[in-house]
Motif scaffolding. Structure first.
Motif, short mmCIF file in Angstrom:
data_model
loop_
_atom_site.label_atom_id
_atom_site.label_comp_id
_atom_site.label_asym_id
_atom_site.label_seq_id
_atom_site.Cartn_x
_atom_site.Cartn_y
_atom_site.Cartn_z
N PHE A 182 -69.42 -45.57 -70.41
CA PHE A 182 -70.19 -45.64 -69.18
C PHE A 182 -71.43 -46.51 -69.33
O PHE A 182 -72.06 -46.55 -70.38
CB PHE A 182 -70.64 -44.23 -68.75
N GLY A 183 -71.78 -47.16 -68.25
CA GLY A 183 -73.05 -47.84 -68.17
C GLY A 183 -74.15 -46.85 -67.81
O GLY A 183 -73.88 -45.67 -67.57
N PRO A 184 -75.41 -47.32 -67.74
CA PRO A 184 -76.54 -46.42 -67.46
C PRO A 184 -76.61 -45.97 -65.99
O PRO A 184 -77.30 -45.02 -65.68
CB PRO A 184 -77.75 -47.26 -67.82
N TYR B 236 -68.04 -35.05 -72.21
CA TYR B 236 -69.11 -36.03 -72.18
C TYR B 236 -70.46 -35.34 -72.22
O TYR B 236 -70.64 -34.25 -71.68
CB TYR B 236 -69.03 -36.88 -70.91
N LEU C 182 -72.08 -45.09 -61.16
CA LEU C 182 -71.76 -45.36 -62.55
C LEU C 182 -70.58 -46.30 -62.65
O LEU C 182 -69.59 -46.15 -61.93
CB LEU C 182 -71.41 -44.06 -63.27
N GLN D 290 -72.01 -40.34 -58.57
CA GLN D 290 -72.46 -39.06 -59.10
C GLN D 290 -73.64 -38.57 -58.28
O GLN D 290 -74.75 -39.08 -58.39
CB GLN D 290 -72.85 -39.17 -60.58
N TYR E 101 -67.81 -44.93 -60.29
CA TYR E 101 -67.95 -43.53 -59.95
C TYR E 101 -69.22 -43.32 -59.12
O TYR E 101 -70.21 -44.03 -59.30
CB TYR E 101 -68.07 -42.66 -61.20
N GLY F 174 -81.15 -39.87 -66.81
CA GLY F 174 -81.32 -41.31 -66.68
C GLY F 174 -80.32 -42.14 -67.46
O GLY F 174 -80.43 -43.37 -67.48
N LYS F 175 -79.37 -41.49 -68.08
CA LYS F 175 -78.35 -42.21 -68.86
C LYS F 175 -76.96 -41.94 -68.30
O LYS F 175 -76.75 -40.96 -67.59
CB LYS F 175 -78.39 -41.75 -70.33
N GLY F 176 -76.03 -42.82 -68.64
CA GLY F 176 -74.65 -42.56 -68.27
C GLY F 176 -74.02 -41.57 -69.23
O GLY F 176 -74.52 -41.36 -70.34
N PRO F 177 -72.93 -40.92 -68.83
CA PRO F 177 -72.25 -39.99 -69.75
C PRO F 177 -71.75 -40.73 -70.98
O PRO F 177 -71.31 -41.88 -70.90
CB PRO F 177 -71.07 -39.48 -68.90
N ALA F 178 -71.79 -40.04 -72.11
CA ALA F 178 -71.29 -40.61 -73.37
C ALA F 178 -70.24 -39.67 -73.94
O ALA F 178 -70.44 -38.45 -73.96
CB ALA F 178 -72.43 -40.79 -74.36
#
Lengths: 114, 117
Positions: free
Chosen positions: B108-110, A36, B91, B37, B35, A41-45
């Motif tokens: 995943f969301g932000p 990932y 998350l 983090q 989750y 500021g973002k979620g994992p992609a």
């Protein structure tokens, strides 16, 4: 007990270099190994993922090398660019018998210098 | 295709207060994950739902954390009372149906950044 160990913690490379991030796992029952990419500021992609029945997978500039006997896998980024600067996480997924749970590494902060 | 939605994006509370987070997964995704983090660490699974049933909540501090997924769609995660060490990004992720080939991908969301003072 940490199921997935990731190294290095941070990495700095010049533009065009090939950063390599390594992960090792303990449980031989893991059946899916994703990488990932996470920007602040973002979620994992999801970047790229591999299953244990293959030793290498390429998608664009990203390559996963998988060594089943050594229980290790690594991410290679070819021709790295400043836009690749991010935190990278490896992960491993258990099987249906263990709830299909994902275990994450501790992350590698990559900086690509222009 | 709309992604995983989470709200709020940020929350600041005093210790011992309560807080709730909301997640709306991608339409049709049977599995939902929460989750935690902590800064500088990888995501740690708190709870995993398959439809509206709990698959794994072994790492959920059940004395203060609770989660539900009514009707197998949206989910809420609650902390009551919050402690300083709960400061983290929470998350939410969803997947179509893990365990089947090519459906393991988690989206995943932000995240919700929680600060406990």
């Amino acid at each position: 007990q940490q199921q997935v160990k990731q190294s290095p913690q941070s990495l700095i490379v010049q533009k065009g270099g090939i950063p390599i991030i390594n992960c090792a796992y303990e449980n031989t029952a893991f059946d899916y190994f994703p990488w990932y990419q996470q920007f602040p500021g973002k979620g994992p992609a999801l970047l790229i993922a591999i299953r244990p029945d293959v030793s290498e997978k390429k998608e664009g500039r990203f390559t996963i090398s998988f060594n089943k006997s050594a229980k290790q896998f690594s991410l290679h980024i070819m021709d790295s660019q400043p836009g690749d600067s991010a935190t990278y996480f490896c992960a491993a997924k258990g099987t249906r018998d263990t709830g299909n749970q994902f275990y994450f590494g501790t992350g590698t902060s990559l900086t690509v210098i222009p | 295709e709309a992604g995983v939605a989470q709200s709020p994006r940020y929350k600041i509370i005093e210790k011992r207060q309560s807080v709730a987070f909301w997640c709306n997964p991608i339409s049709g995704h049977a599995t939902l994950y929460w989750y935690q983090q902590i800064l500088g660490q990888g995501p740690k699974l708190l709870i995993q739902f398959q439809n509206n049933g709990v698959v794994d909540d072994s790492q959920l501090p059940k004395d203060r954390f609770s989660a539900e997924r009514l009707k197998g769609v949206d989910s809420t995660l609650k902390i009551q009372p919050a402690k300083l060490e709960d400061s983290a990004v929470y998350l939410c992720a969803s997947s179509l149906r893990p365990g089947l080939y090519n459906t393991d991908t988690q989206y995943f969301g932000p995240g919700t950044r929680l600060t406990v003072l």
